[in-house]
Design an enzyme around this catalytic site. Sequence first.
Site, PDB file in Angstrom:
ATOM      1  CG  PHE A  72     -30.970  -6.502 -20.473  1.00  0.00           C
ATOM      2  CD1 PHE A  72     -31.110  -5.028 -20.232  1.00  0.00           C
ATOM      3  CD2 PHE A  72     -32.311  -7.321 -20.201  1.00  0.00           C
ATOM      4  CE1 PHE A  72     -32.385  -4.326 -20.259  1.00  0.00           C
ATOM      5  CE2 PHE A  72     -33.773  -6.611 -19.900  1.00  0.00           C
ATOM      6  CZ  PHE A  72     -33.719  -4.726 -20.173  1.00  0.00           C
ATOM      7  CB  SER A  76     -22.615  -2.574 -19.055  1.00  0.00           C
ATOM      8  OG  SER A  76     -22.225  -2.966 -17.916  1.00  0.00           O
ATOM      9  CG  ASN A  91     -19.835 -11.611 -22.262  1.00  0.00           C
ATOM     10  OD1 ASN A  91     -20.645 -12.333 -22.388  1.00  0.00           O
ATOM     11  ND2 ASN A  91     -20.323 -11.113 -21.066  1.00  0.00           N
ATOM     12  CB  SER A 116     -24.698   2.103 -24.232  1.00  0.00           C
ATOM     13  OG  SER A 116     -23.747   3.421 -24.277  1.00  0.00           O
ATOM     14  CE1 TYR A 140     -20.893  -1.486 -22.942  1.00  0.00           C
ATOM     15  CE2 TYR A 140     -21.109   1.352 -23.171  1.00  0.00           C
ATOM     16  CZ  TYR A 140     -22.172  -0.403 -22.048  1.00  0.00           C
ATOM     17  OH  TYR A 140     -23.221  -0.325 -22.354  1.00  0.00           O
ATOM     18  CE  LYS A 144     -24.093  -3.160 -24.877  1.00  0.00           C
ATOM     19  NZ  LYS A 144     -25.140  -3.391 -23.966  1.00  0.00           N
ATOM     20  CG  HIS A 188     -22.590   3.292 -12.965  1.00  0.00           C
ATOM     21  ND1 HIS A 188     -22.613   1.928 -12.933  1.00  0.00           N
ATOM     22  CD2 HIS A 188     -22.861   4.023 -14.578  1.00  0.00           C
ATOM     23  CE1 HIS A 188     -22.008   2.089 -13.981  1.00  0.00           C
ATOM     24  NE2 HIS A 188     -22.275   2.584 -14.748  1.00  0.00           N
TER      25      HIS A 188
HETATM   26  N1  UDP Z   1     -18.794  10.621 -11.895  1.00  0.00           N
HETATM   27  C1  UDP Z   1     -17.772  11.527 -11.395  1.00  0.00           C
HETATM   28  N2  UDP Z   1     -17.644  11.495 -10.192  1.00  0.00           N
HETATM   29  C2  UDP Z   1     -17.723   9.823  -9.673  1.00  0.00           C
HETATM   30  C3  UDP Z   1     -18.367   9.113 -10.517  1.00  0.00           C
HETATM   31  C4  UDP Z   1     -18.828   9.329 -11.728  1.00  0.00           C
HETATM   32  O1  UDP Z   1     -17.859  12.637 -11.068  1.00  0.00           O
HETATM   33  O2  UDP Z   1     -16.976   9.038  -8.811  1.00  0.00           O
HETATM   34  C5  UDP Z   1     -19.168  11.419 -12.481  1.00  0.00           C
HETATM   35  C6  UDP Z   1     -18.842  11.315 -14.532  1.00  0.00           C
HETATM   36  O3  UDP Z   1     -16.855  12.015 -14.884  1.00  0.00           O
HETATM   37  C7  UDP Z   1     -19.213  11.681 -15.261  1.00  0.00           C
HETATM   38  C8  UDP Z   1     -20.951  11.569 -14.427  1.00  0.00           C
HETATM   39  O4  UDP Z   1     -19.811  11.807 -13.239  1.00  0.00           O
HETATM   40  O5  UDP Z   1     -19.652  12.607 -16.243  1.00  0.00           O
HETATM   41  C9  UDP Z   1     -21.213  10.050 -15.207  1.00  0.00           C
HETATM   42  O6  UDP Z   1     -20.567   8.960 -14.811  1.00  0.00           O
HETATM   43  P1  UDP Z   1     -21.171   7.414 -14.868  1.00  0.00           P
HETATM   44  O7  UDP Z   1     -20.100   6.727 -14.379  1.00  0.00           O
HETATM   45  O8  UDP Z   1     -22.516   7.789 -13.307  1.00  0.00           O
HETATM   46  O9  UDP Z   1     -21.334   7.536 -15.935  1.00  0.00           O
HETATM   47  P2  UDP Z   1     -21.468   7.690 -17.468  1.00  0.00           P
HETATM   48  O10 UDP Z   1     -21.812   9.012 -17.570  1.00  0.00           O
HETATM   49  O11 UDP Z   1     -19.910   7.395 -17.672  1.00  0.00           O
HETATM   50  O12 UDP Z   1     -22.152   6.701 -18.110  1.00  0.00           O
END
Ligand code: UDP
Length: 330
Positions: A72, A76, A91, A116, A140, A144, A188
């Site tokens: 892991f 990321s 890294n 990913s 990123y 991967k 996230h």
């Molecule tokens: N997102 C959002 N507001 C936030 C964070 C994320 O609207 O404050 C949206 C982002 O544009 C994506 C979804 O939520 O469509 C999931 O984003 P996240 O960063 O959790 O995961 P990703 O899909 O980028 O891996």
Amino acid sequence: MSILITGGAGYIGSHTVRHLQSLGKEIIVLDNLQTGHRKSVDVEKFYQFDIRDTEKLDQVFKENDIEGVIHFAANSLVGESMTDPYKYYSNNVYGMLCLLKRMYENKVEKIVFSSSAATYGEPKNIPILETDPTKPTNPYGETKLAMEKMMHWFDIAYGMKYVSLRYFNAAGAHPDGDIGEDHGPETHLIPLILQVPLGKREYISIYGDDYPTKDGTCLRDYIHVLDLADAHNLALEYLLDNNDSEIFNLGSGNGFSVKEVIEAARIVTAHEIKAKVTDRRPGDPAVLIASSEKIKSRLGWNPKRENIKTMIEDAWRWHKNNKNGFDDKN
Ligand code: UDP
């Protein structure tokens, strides 16, 4: 025989450690604690150093009887990778090179890799299949993919076998509320939404509502971290039994929009959770949904926590009881 888990003190790593321990497996954790948390794992053997420190890595393989590695340890964050690609190549890619070299020299020839959905880039087909084109749109995802290719060529040349798991959106926490997601900074969606009822944030930003989706917000495939942990266990067993390399997608096959996730969080937390639509976040594809049929049919993987509310309930339990993450733990 033990299993070495690099990055075992991270979010998905720590849940995988806990899951494998519950199955009676002997686990060794290696983590530089750059982003991981020592308190997220309870193991006898914990090594704190960077996988690029090849002498120390060699020592770990020499002083333990390791049958396989779950890898892991990596950076990321998509946004960070755009501004600091050096960090990601060093890294992630160079780190993998160091790890594979020491594994090969010490005759440890099986690795489960945390890959990913970012390896696909902007998808041509939904749901995404493992055979679809891989065209990452950020460093990123590029790193991967480079790590996957490295394993492929090490398999051809040296017979090292790998299973690469391309995850979609990891979510949730251990249902006992003891471990969960703790990123600094948090980027996230679900943990950011939950910061509103926790009083740490006034509102959640919706990054764009003009996407070509049912409600205009992005669709993502959320997968519970314990279902991910279970997939790592099945992948390792598959490698040990079949000695065969494979790539699998890992998602639930269901797409939830940003607005739907916020609505589910409102129900779970019984809080109004204010939301404001802001600009799109650069690089966000409108829809990312996995086909996980291959891992279901080949490894018998059977996700048990597919309900978005279950994921949010588990995450909520963790965040509510540990407002400052692992800093709240003794
Ligand atoms: N997102 C959002 N507001 C936030 C964070 C994320 O609207 O404050 C949206 C982002 O544009 C994506 C979804 O939520 O469509 C999931 O984003 P996240 O960063 O959790 O995961 P990703 O899909 O980028 O891996």
